[in-house]
Design an enzyme around this catalytic site. Structure first.
Site, PDB file in Angstrom:
ATOM      1  N   ARG A  54       0.819  -1.214   0.000  1.00  0.00           N
ATOM      2  CA  ARG A  54       0.000   0.000   0.000  1.00  0.00           C
ATOM      3  C   ARG A  54       0.857   1.270   0.000  1.00  0.00           C
ATOM      4  NH1 ARG A  54      -5.232   0.037   2.027  1.00  0.00           N
ATOM      5  NH2 ARG A  54      -4.934  -2.105   2.696  1.00  0.00           N
ATOM      6  N   THR A  55       1.768   1.361   0.941  1.00  0.00           N
ATOM      7  CA  THR A  55       2.590   2.571   1.066  1.00  0.00           C
ATOM      8  C   THR A  55       3.533   2.718  -0.126  1.00  0.00           C
ATOM      9  OG1 THR A  55       2.492   2.325   3.459  1.00  0.00           O
ATOM     10  CG2 THR A  55       4.167   3.795   2.619  1.00  0.00           C
ATOM     11  N   LYS A  83      22.208 -10.418   2.195  1.00  0.00           N
ATOM     12  CA  LYS A  83      23.590 -10.899   2.237  1.00  0.00           C
ATOM     13  C   LYS A  83      24.358 -10.273   3.392  1.00  0.00           C
ATOM     14  CE  LYS A  83      23.375 -11.117  -2.777  1.00  0.00           C
ATOM     15  NZ  LYS A  83      23.346 -10.001  -3.734  1.00  0.00           N
ATOM     16  N   ARG A 104      11.038   1.976   3.954  1.00  0.00           N
ATOM     17  CA  ARG A 104      10.384   1.395   5.122  1.00  0.00           C
ATOM     18  C   ARG A 104      11.290   0.302   5.672  1.00  0.00           C
ATOM     19  NH1 ARG A 104       4.583  -0.501   6.954  1.00  0.00           N
ATOM     20  NH2 ARG A 104       4.069   1.524   6.104  1.00  0.00           N
ATOM     21  N   HIS A 132       5.730   7.232  11.087  1.00  0.00           N
ATOM     22  CA  HIS A 132       5.241   7.051   9.722  1.00  0.00           C
ATOM     23  C   HIS A 132       4.701   8.424   9.293  1.00  0.00           C
ATOM     24  CE1 HIS A 132       3.738   5.354   6.168  1.00  0.00           C
ATOM     25  NE2 HIS A 132       2.722   4.637   6.609  1.00  0.00           N
TER      26      HIS A 132
END
Ligand SMILES: [Zn+2]
Lengths: 305, 151
Positions: A54-55, A83, A104, A132
């Site tokens: 969504r974001t 890694k 994010r 956020h």
């Protein structure tokens, strides 16, 4: 001049919040042809170490709507972090390929650490349970668009106020304004004291209560959040709380006719589907506001507009 | 002066180094901890639960051949806000360092297990929110801690 980032709502003054909302309004009403030129030739990297379709799509759509292009990854499994590369090294590499980063990460403080490692702007799309800020700006923008003002409003937050970062950040942003806040939650999911202290320090009045039905008539805005099952040790308590915070047509009988119900989505069953087609429901509109708001933030950090 | 004499007998005097006095009783190992002195290969002289006129009981720490900087002294301020710090040269007090709780402290371990500083090599930074209660906020994860959670 220091570079601009969007990491935490705590970094923004009242004036800066207001300016950003004005800019979002301007972009929202701009002719598409003009808008598509704003970031033409600029590249956004969306680095989603933790997936959030969504974001991520909202950022990508926002950037494309400004005429810019997008690179990036959707989860850490496809990136070099798997890694064992450090966050610092990852963003330092990516910085060579783009003009701005939206990211994010599941760890708190990751966006701040990334922003300090690169010389291009970083926009935080969520760092664990911490911040956020683009959600907070879009929530503020939604309130402003619906009510034409923020001062004087009575805003209630219902649901999980303990773990809900959207609630914490929005309450902090609102506390710059002359508002009255209701925090409606079971005792086990109350607003953390540190946020209440911060809100109080800014001179904002708030009331804590467990009773949603009694509070409804007072509210101009009801901001509901998910109550997640995994937060409860006791399932009986979960069932009790869940029933208590069910938002449906019956609950709206005592509401002001202009009450608007917001929700950061996705919902579980806090808001009954029967509410979706009533004038109270604004959560889909809220979601759509993410585009002009993220466009405003992208333009601001890149020094356009 | 009676108090000082007792101290000198309990924890022997120092030729070169630093004396950190008036550490709250029982807290001296926290000072050793924030200064990372476990690896220090020279003499540390530690006194615990010594009589103090002002505070009833106190701890004291003497560090041989090491001169505390103001920054280090300010770190100690979080644990021992009333500490007296003397730099000793040739058995004499060469300098007194005033302890004051700084606006920003660095290097402490963040108490939030989900903080980026616990995973990546990043020097921690905390802003001091309240100099009396010593509440601090992590610059990265933005969590608020009481001093006992970061020290
Ligand atoms: Zn932290």
């Amino acid at each position: 001049m220091a570079k601009k980032d969007v990491i935490s709502i705590r970094d923004f003054s009242k004036k800066e919040i207001e300016d950003m909302l004005k800019l979002a309004e301007k972009i929202d009403s701009m002719a598409e042809e003009k808008r598509l030129k704003l970031l033409a030739g600029k590249k956004l990297a969306t680095l989603f170490f933790e997936p959030s379709t969504r974001t991520r799509l909202s950022f990508e759509s926002a950037m494309q709507g400004l005429g810019g292009s997008v690179i990036g990854f959707a989860d850490a499994n496809t990136s070099s972090t798997q890694k064992g590369e450090s966050l610092k090294d990852t963003v330092r590499t990516v910085e060579k390929y783009c003009d701005v980063i939206a990211m994010r990460h599941s760890l708190e403080g990751a966006a701040r650490a990334a922003a300090e490692s690169v010389s291009i702007p970083v926009i935080n799309g969520g760092d664990g349970a911490n911040q956020h800020p683009t959600q907070t700006f879009l929530d503020m923008y939604t309130i402003l668009k619906l009510k034409k003002k923020i001062d004087g409003l009575v805003i209630g937050f219902a649901g999980d106020l303990k773990f809900g970062r959207t609630v914490h950040s929005l309450a902090l942003a609102l506390s710059h304004f002359n508002v009255k806040l209701y925090f409606i939650s079971p005792d086990s999911l109350k607003m953390p004291q540190e946020f209440l202290d911060e809100i109080k320090e800014r001179g904002t009045n708030y009331i804590e209560t467990e009773n949603l039905a009694e509070t409804i008539p007072e509210l101009d805005i009801l901001y509901a959040t998910r109550i997640q099952k995994e937060r409860f040790y006791d399932l009986a308590e979960y069932e009790r709380v869940r029933g208590f915070y069910r938002i449906n047509k019956k609950l709206m009988e005592s509401a002001k006719p202009e009450l608007k119900v917001m929700h950061p989505l996705p919902r579980i069953d806090e808001i009954d589907y029967e509410l979706d087609n009533t004038p109270y429901a604004v959560y889909f509109e809220q979601l759509a506001n993410g585009i002009p708001v993220r466009q405003a933030l992208l333009c601001r950090v890149l020094g356009v507009l | 002066m009676a108090e000082e004499k007792v101290v000198k007998m309990a924890v022997t005097a120092l030729k070169e180094g630093t004396v950190i006095d008036h550490v709250p009783a029982g807290q001296v190992f926290k000072v050793v901890d924030v200064m990372n002195l476990y690896e220090y290969k020279k003499a540390l002289r530690i006194g615990m639960y010594l009589d103090s006129k002002t505070y009833g009981k106190k701890d004291i720490l003497k560090i041989e051949d090491r001169y505390l900087t103001q920054d280090e002294a300010n770190m100690i301020a979080l644990i021992a806000p009333n500490a007296t710090i003397n730099i000793i040269k040739d058995w004499k007090v060469a300098k007194k360092i005033q302890v004051s709780v700084p606006d920003v402290v660095t290097g402490l371990r963040c108490g939030n297990p989900r903080c980026i500083t616990r995973y990546d090599k990043i020097k921690t930074v905390f802003s001091v929110l309240d100099k009396k209660t010593l509440k601090v906020r992590c610059h990265y994860c933005e969590h608020v801690f009481g001093k006992e959670e970061v020290i």
